[in-house]
Motif scaffolding. Structure first.
Motif, PDB file in Angstrom:
ATOM      1  N   SER A  88      45.142  31.108  65.351  1.00  0.00           N
ATOM      2  CA  SER A  88      45.398  29.732  65.790  1.00  0.00           C
ATOM      3  C   SER A  88      46.548  29.635  66.785  1.00  0.00           C
ATOM      4  CB  SER A  88      45.703  28.838  64.579  1.00  0.00           C
ATOM      5  OG  SER A  88      44.632  28.866  63.659  1.00  0.00           O
ATOM      6  N   ASN A  89      46.777  30.692  67.522  1.00  0.00           N
ATOM      7  CA  ASN A  89      47.837  30.722  68.543  1.00  0.00           C
ATOM      8  C   ASN A  89      49.223  30.499  67.949  1.00  0.00           C
ATOM      9  OD1 ASN A  89      48.541  31.161  71.254  1.00  0.00           O
ATOM     10  ND2 ASN A  89      48.744  28.969  71.639  1.00  0.00           N
ATOM     11  N   LEU A  90      49.366  30.728  66.640  1.00  0.00           N
ATOM     12  CA  LEU A  90      50.654  30.536  65.975  1.00  0.00           C
ATOM     13  C   LEU A  90      51.200  31.830  65.387  1.00  0.00           C
ATOM     14  CD1 LEU A  90      50.026  27.159  64.083  1.00  0.00           C
ATOM     15  CD2 LEU A  90      51.348  27.503  66.172  1.00  0.00           C
ATOM     16  N   ILE A  91      50.336  32.610  64.768  1.00  0.00           N
ATOM     17  CA  ILE A  91      50.760  33.838  64.098  1.00  0.00           C
ATOM     18  C   ILE A  91      49.925  34.999  64.622  1.00  0.00           C
ATOM     19  CG2 ILE A  91      51.008  35.024  61.893  1.00  0.00           C
ATOM     20  CD1 ILE A  91      51.255  32.317  60.547  1.00  0.00           C
ATOM     21  N   SER A  92      50.586  36.077  64.985  1.00  0.00           N
ATOM     22  CA  SER A  92      49.913  37.307  65.391  1.00  0.00           C
ATOM     23  C   SER A  92      50.365  38.431  64.459  1.00  0.00           C
ATOM     24  CB  SER A  92      50.251  37.679  66.838  1.00  0.00           C
ATOM     25  OG  SER A  92      49.798  36.688  67.732  1.00  0.00           O
ATOM     26  N   VAL A  93      49.403  39.198  63.953  1.00  0.00           N
ATOM     27  CA  VAL A  93      49.685  40.307  63.048  1.00  0.00           C
ATOM     28  C   VAL A  93      49.146  41.595  63.667  1.00  0.00           C
ATOM     29  CG1 VAL A  93      49.313  41.257  60.739  1.00  0.00           C
ATOM     30  CG2 VAL A  93      49.614  38.797  61.033  1.00  0.00           C
TER      31      VAL A  93
ATOM     32  N   ILE B 164      55.584  35.142  65.021  1.00  0.00           N
ATOM     33  CA  ILE B 164      55.326  33.742  64.672  1.00  0.00           C
ATOM     34  C   ILE B 164      55.865  32.859  65.788  1.00  0.00           C
ATOM     35  CG2 ILE B 164      55.734  31.907  62.989  1.00  0.00           C
ATOM     36  CD1 ILE B 164      56.217  34.107  60.904  1.00  0.00           C
ATOM     37  N   ARG B 165      54.997  32.024  66.342  1.00  0.00           N
ATOM     38  CA  ARG B 165      55.422  31.131  67.414  1.00  0.00           C
ATOM     39  C   ARG B 165      56.180  29.946  66.826  1.00  0.00           C
ATOM     40  NH1 ARG B 165      54.208  30.650  72.564  1.00  0.00           N
ATOM     41  NH2 ARG B 165      52.469  32.131  72.436  1.00  0.00           N
ATOM     42  N   ILE B 166      57.427  29.776  67.266  1.00  0.00           N
ATOM     43  CA  ILE B 166      58.260  28.672  66.806  1.00  0.00           C
ATOM     44  C   ILE B 166      58.157  27.484  67.757  1.00  0.00           C
ATOM     45  CG2 ILE B 166      60.634  27.974  66.292  1.00  0.00           C
ATOM     46  CD1 ILE B 166      61.178  30.861  65.493  1.00  0.00           C
ATOM     47  N   SER B 167      58.126  27.768  69.043  1.00  0.00           N
ATOM     48  CA  SER B 167      57.955  26.742  70.052  1.00  0.00           C
ATOM     49  C   SER B 167      57.210  27.366  71.229  1.00  0.00           C
ATOM     50  CB  SER B 167      59.303  26.165  70.511  1.00  0.00           C
ATOM     51  OG  SER B 167      60.041  27.137  71.241  1.00  0.00           O
TER      52      SER B 167
ATOM     53  N   ARG C  95      58.277  28.482  73.927  1.00  0.00           N
ATOM     54  CA  ARG C  95      58.994  29.582  74.566  1.00  0.00           C
ATOM     55  C   ARG C  95      59.716  30.508  73.598  1.00  0.00           C
ATOM     56  NH1 ARG C  95      59.227  29.015  80.037  1.00  0.00           N
ATOM     57  NH2 ARG C  95      58.666  26.984  80.899  1.00  0.00           N
ATOM     58  N   VAL C  96      59.590  30.276  72.298  1.00  0.00           N
ATOM     59  CA  VAL C  96      60.344  31.071  71.322  1.00  0.00           C
ATOM     60  C   VAL C  96      59.403  31.600  70.242  1.00  0.00           C
ATOM     61  CG1 VAL C  96      62.234  31.088  69.652  1.00  0.00           C
ATOM     62  CG2 VAL C  96      62.429  29.726  71.745  1.00  0.00           C
ATOM     63  N   ARG C  97      59.579  32.889  69.927  1.00  0.00           N
ATOM     64  CA  ARG C  97      58.832  33.512  68.833  1.00  0.00           C
ATOM     65  C   ARG C  97      59.788  34.265  67.922  1.00  0.00           C
ATOM     66  NH1 ARG C  97      52.996  35.887  70.262  1.00  0.00           N
ATOM     67  NH2 ARG C  97      52.393  34.644  72.058  1.00  0.00           N
ATOM     68  N   PHE C  98      59.407  34.354  66.648  1.00  0.00           N
ATOM     69  CA  PHE C  98      60.114  35.210  65.693  1.00  0.00           C
ATOM     70  C   PHE C  98      59.274  36.457  65.467  1.00  0.00           C
ATOM     71  CE2 PHE C  98      60.497  36.692  61.292  1.00  0.00           C
ATOM     72  CZ  PHE C  98      61.841  37.042  61.272  1.00  0.00           C
TER      73      PHE C  98
ATOM     74  N   LEU D 133      63.437  49.048  60.169  1.00  0.00           N
ATOM     75  CA  LEU D 133      62.999  47.670  59.953  1.00  0.00           C
ATOM     76  C   LEU D 133      63.798  46.772  60.892  1.00  0.00           C
ATOM     77  CD1 LEU D 133      61.544  45.382  58.372  1.00  0.00           C
ATOM     78  CD2 LEU D 133      63.428  45.495  56.713  1.00  0.00           C
ATOM     79  N   SER D 134      63.103  45.900  61.637  1.00  0.00           N
ATOM     80  CA  SER D 134      63.758  45.066  62.639  1.00  0.00           C
ATOM     81  C   SER D 134      63.260  43.630  62.553  1.00  0.00           C
ATOM     82  CB  SER D 134      63.500  45.610  64.050  1.00  0.00           C
ATOM     83  OG  SER D 134      63.842  46.980  64.156  1.00  0.00           O
ATOM     84  N   PHE D 135      64.165  42.685  62.839  1.00  0.00           N
ATOM     85  CA  PHE D 135      63.840  41.268  62.931  1.00  0.00           C
ATOM     86  C   PHE D 135      64.472  40.712  64.210  1.00  0.00           C
ATOM     87  CE2 PHE D 135      64.102  42.206  58.373  1.00  0.00           C
ATOM     88  CZ  PHE D 135      62.885  41.701  57.924  1.00  0.00           C
ATOM     89  N   GLY D 136      63.753  39.829  64.900  1.00  0.00           N
ATOM     90  CA  GLY D 136      64.338  39.285  66.117  1.00  0.00           C
ATOM     91  C   GLY D 136      63.558  38.124  66.690  1.00  0.00           C
ATOM     92  N   PHE D 137      63.972  37.707  67.883  1.00  0.00           N
ATOM     93  CA  PHE D 137      63.377  36.561  68.565  1.00  0.00           C
ATOM     94  C   PHE D 137      63.031  36.926  70.005  1.00  0.00           C
ATOM     95  CE2 PHE D 137      65.905  34.704  65.201  1.00  0.00           C
ATOM     96  CZ  PHE D 137      65.091  33.694  64.710  1.00  0.00           C
TER      97      PHE D 137
END
Length: 298
Positions: free
Chosen positions: A181-186, A216-219, A221-224, A244-248
């Motif tokens: 749905s253009n919101l979450i990519s796995v 995960i699309r937040i807006s 122009r921004v993804r998590f 293990l990494s987390f970012g934007f």
């Protein structure tokens, strides 16, 4: 007189019947044309665009490919451990850096070259996108790419006994992704690393990790983003752990900025998957960022 009235009546009746038949036929034609248009629209293939923001999820590759005759220039920084405190400005005094160029031979084939300051290592990745997620006539639920890479360690050996072949390592990776749905990519991204010569005699020459990542699309122009490469006992280098990494992702039009926290300072598949020694549970974390700029050479 009666005959004339009769003929007039028959003529009017015939005209009404003809008009009704013509109108019905016209409506049938219009309905058929509408149904055909709906069928054509349903059969139209629509491809998923931007499953991820760039060709790299964080440090590892994503399923995306560089567009034909586009040049992707990437600057990657991985700073020292944040637990060093103010003296090293939480790791910002020291950094591992990679400069990389990726070129789109076609919309599916990408070739690149990069140079990392860690081990003064050069890497040559080649990526091919076999499948692109789509709907319509050509319904494809997944995107699929493969990546093959050659890494060459050029750090000087004080003993002078390391041959060129022993400096080589290779990587092969399969990348399978789906956008919801253009919101979450796995993405699942199993990777295999081969060492010609291992750092220590007890290390395995072949290391496998079933990597997984998500965005995960937040807006607009921004993804998590997050990515994880688990390692198994007996199938990793001595003293290493899973990265293990987390970012934007922050998309600014001409550039993409990627900001993240990780327990790894690896900037290619070998350094990321097989050389990570710091641990999340001990607070041994690093701040890092990537700056991406794409140039069109058309």
């Amino acid at each position: 007189m009666k005959i004339r009235i009769l003929w007039t009546g028959l003529f009017i009746l015939r005209s009404c019947l003809f008009t009704a038949a013509f109108s019905q036929e016209q409506m049938s034609v219009e309905q058929l044309m509408k149904e055909q248009e709906e069928l054509n629209e349903a059969q139209k293939t629509e491809y998923t665009v931007a499953t991820f923001e760039s060709t790299h999820l964080i440090a590892g590759h994503s399923v995306e490919a560089t567009k034909k005759r586009n040049l992707d220039f990437r600057i990657s920084h991985r700073f020292a451990r944040m637990d060093q405190g103010f003296y090293d400005l939480f790791g910002l005094d020291n950094a591992s850096i990679r400069l990389g160029l990726d070129y789109g031979i076609s919309d599916k084939l990408t070739v690149g070259i990069g140079r990392s300051s860690w081990d003064k290592e050069y890497d040559i990745p080649v990526t091919y996108k076999f499948l692109n997620q789509s709907t319509g006539l050509s319904d494809m639920p997944l995107s699929l790419s493969v990546m093959g890479g050659l890494m060459i360690k050029t750090l000087k050996d004080p003993t002078g006994e390391t041959s060129f072949d022993e400096r080589l390592s290779t990587a092969f990776q399969v990348l399978v992704a789906r956008n919801f749905s253009n919101l979450i990519s796995v993405q699942i991204m199993p990777v295999w690393i081969h060492y010609v010569q291992t750092p220590l005699p007890g290390d395995p020459n072949n290391i496998f990790s079933p990597g997984i990542g998500a965005s995960i699309r937040i807006s607009k122009r921004v993804r998590f983003n997050t990515e994880y490469y688990p390692l198994f006992p007996g199938n990793k280098l001595i003293g290493t752990t899973a990265p293990l990494s987390f970012g934007f992702d922050i998309q600014t039009g001409g550039h993409v900025f990627q900001l993240f926290i990780s327990n790894s300072i690896g900037t290619n598949e070998r350094l990321l998957v097989t050389q990570t020694t710091d641990r999340w549970d001990k607070g041994q974390l690093h701040f890092g960022f990537n700056i991406l700029r794409v140039f069109s050479l058309k």
